[in-house]
Every structure is written in C-alpha cells, then in structure tokens.
Design a protein around this motif. Structure first.
Motif, PDB file in Angstrom:
ATOM      1  N   ARG A  54      35.077  33.966  35.361  1.00  0.00           N
ATOM      2  CA  ARG A  54      34.604  35.342  35.192  1.00  0.00           C
ATOM      3  C   ARG A  54      35.782  36.310  35.191  1.00  0.00           C
ATOM      4  O   ARG A  54      36.704  36.169  35.980  1.00  0.00           O
ATOM      5  CB  ARG A  54      33.636  35.720  36.302  1.00  0.00           C
ATOM      6  N   THR A  55      35.682  37.288  34.300  1.00  0.00           N
ATOM      7  CA  THR A  55      36.646  38.376  34.250  1.00  0.00           C
ATOM      8  C   THR A  55      35.865  39.671  34.390  1.00  0.00           C
ATOM      9  O   THR A  55      34.963  39.935  33.592  1.00  0.00           O
ATOM     10  CB  THR A  55      37.411  38.361  32.906  1.00  0.00           C
ATOM     11  N   LYS A  56      36.180  40.434  35.421  1.00  0.00           N
ATOM     12  CA  LYS A  56      35.484  41.691  35.719  1.00  0.00           C
ATOM     13  C   LYS A  56      33.971  41.491  35.806  1.00  0.00           C
ATOM     14  O   LYS A  56      33.189  42.266  35.275  1.00  0.00           O
ATOM     15  CB  LYS A  56      35.825  42.753  34.680  1.00  0.00           C
ATOM     16  N   GLY A  57      33.559  40.398  36.445  1.00  0.00           N
ATOM     17  CA  GLY A  57      32.149  40.127  36.669  1.00  0.00           C
ATOM     18  C   GLY A  57      31.414  39.449  35.531  1.00  0.00           C
ATOM     19  O   GLY A  57      30.288  39.012  35.691  1.00  0.00           O
ATOM     20  N   GLU A  58      32.037  39.339  34.356  1.00  0.00           N
ATOM     21  CA  GLU A  58      31.376  38.710  33.209  1.00  0.00           C
ATOM     22  C   GLU A  58      31.992  37.348  32.928  1.00  0.00           C
ATOM     23  O   GLU A  58      33.205  37.172  33.052  1.00  0.00           O
ATOM     24  CB  GLU A  58      31.523  39.589  31.963  1.00  0.00           C
ATOM     25  N   SER A  60      33.762  34.777  31.008  1.00  0.00           N
ATOM     26  CA  SER A  60      34.622  34.833  29.827  1.00  0.00           C
ATOM     27  C   SER A  60      34.717  33.471  29.155  1.00  0.00           C
ATOM     28  O   SER A  60      34.855  33.393  27.946  1.00  0.00           O
ATOM     29  CB  SER A  60      36.012  35.362  30.174  1.00  0.00           C
ATOM     30  N   LYS A  88      33.869  35.430  25.002  1.00  0.00           N
ATOM     31  CA  LYS A  88      34.553  36.628  24.530  1.00  0.00           C
ATOM     32  C   LYS A  88      34.937  36.530  23.050  1.00  0.00           C
ATOM     33  O   LYS A  88      34.805  37.488  22.312  1.00  0.00           O
ATOM     34  CB  LYS A  88      35.805  36.853  25.378  1.00  0.00           C
TER      35      LYS A  88
END
Length: 175
Positions: A54-58, A60, A88
């Motif tokens: 996860r990157t910034k809660g999402e 990826s 992404k």
C-alpha cells in the motif's frame, strides 16, 4: 490369569510395549499426508500467498502465488504460479516461478511470463522488477503485441511511466 501376567513381566513386557509403540508410530506416520507435512523441507512455506503493498493507504501492487517456500532466514520467498497486479499502472503479470526479496521487495520472475496492460501484451522468459524505482528489466527475447503492431527484440528496460526500451535485434511490424 496370574500366570499370563507373570509371563509378560520383565523383558518380555518391555519388548511387547516397544512393539506396540512402534506399530502405532508406523501407522501414524504412514497415514499422514506427505504433502501436508513435508519431512525433508528445511524451510517454511505458505500456500495461497498474497502480499499487498500500500502507498498512502491504497493498494499499489499485489503479489499472489499458489505456493511460496521461504529460505531459513525468511528473507526470500521462492514462489510457484505467480500473479502480480500493479493497480497503479494497470499491469498484470503471470509467471510460473518467481523469487521475492521480502526486505528490498525486488522480484525476479522466470518461465512463461506474460505481461498484460492496456492495449498490449508481452511474452518473455525472465523479468526483474524493482518496485522502489518502478523498473522492469530483462536480458531475454521479448515479444510485444498490440492491436496494430508486433515487436520482437532482445533485452528490455521499462519505467513506471510505461516507457519501454528494447536493446537489440529489434523487429517491428505495424498494421
């Protein structure tokens, strides 16, 4: 009955107890599923592995594997039937085998790799992925097919912005 009990005392009783324990142990080990309890396996493993980054809660990217065998230091996972979804970029990778470094998150895929993205599909034999830099690399033959083109070449370098570079023996057909 007293005579029977006396005849099994001492060494005979001890030998009979060992025979009973041995026969129970043999039947217990023979009934076990060897795939479930690998005797020679020196490392741990997971069936149905799923790693989500996860990157910034999402999410990826996600790595899924039918089975992953871990090295003794549990730093590396050797995987079978690998599927990678890079949300992404809208890319899906499939490979028969892969090696994932759990610390650096570097990934090396091998054998019958297909990469599918919007508008094209790629086939290759090996591929390395550095998710921290967003780079894909290969030194092997690459076949890239799209709706209106077909490109073949040796060696690949691709960035997370889906910029793709083939290194040698490049042949392209546009239709």
């Amino acid at each position: 009955m007293g005579r029977l009990f006396k005849s099994f005392s001492g060494i005979h009783g001890f030998a009979l107890a060992i025979l009973i324990i041995a026969s129970l142990s043999i039947s217990f080990f023979n009934e076990r599923d060897p795939g479930k309890y690998p005797m020679k396996q020196a490392t741990s493993y997971i069936e149905g592995l799923r790693i989500i980054h996860r990157t910034k809660g999402e999410a990826s990217w996600t790595i899924m594997a039918k089975r992953a065998d871990f090295t003794r230091d549990e730093r590396t996972a050797k995987m079978d039937s690998v599927v990678i979804d890079i949300q992404k970029e809208g890319i899906t990778l499939n490979a028969e085998k892969g090696v994932f470094d759990l610390e650096t998150k570097d990934l090396k895929l091998e054998d019958n790799i297909t990469l599918k993205s919007k508008g094209y599909e790629m086939a290759l034999r090996d591929l390395s992925w550095d998710p921290a830099k967003g780079l894909l690399r290969s030194d092997q033959k690459i076949e890239l097919k799209g709706k209106n083109f077909s490109i073949v070449g040796d060696g690949l370098f691709a960035t997370e912005k889906q910029q793709l570079r083939l290194h040698r023996n490049v042949k392209a057909i546009f239709y």
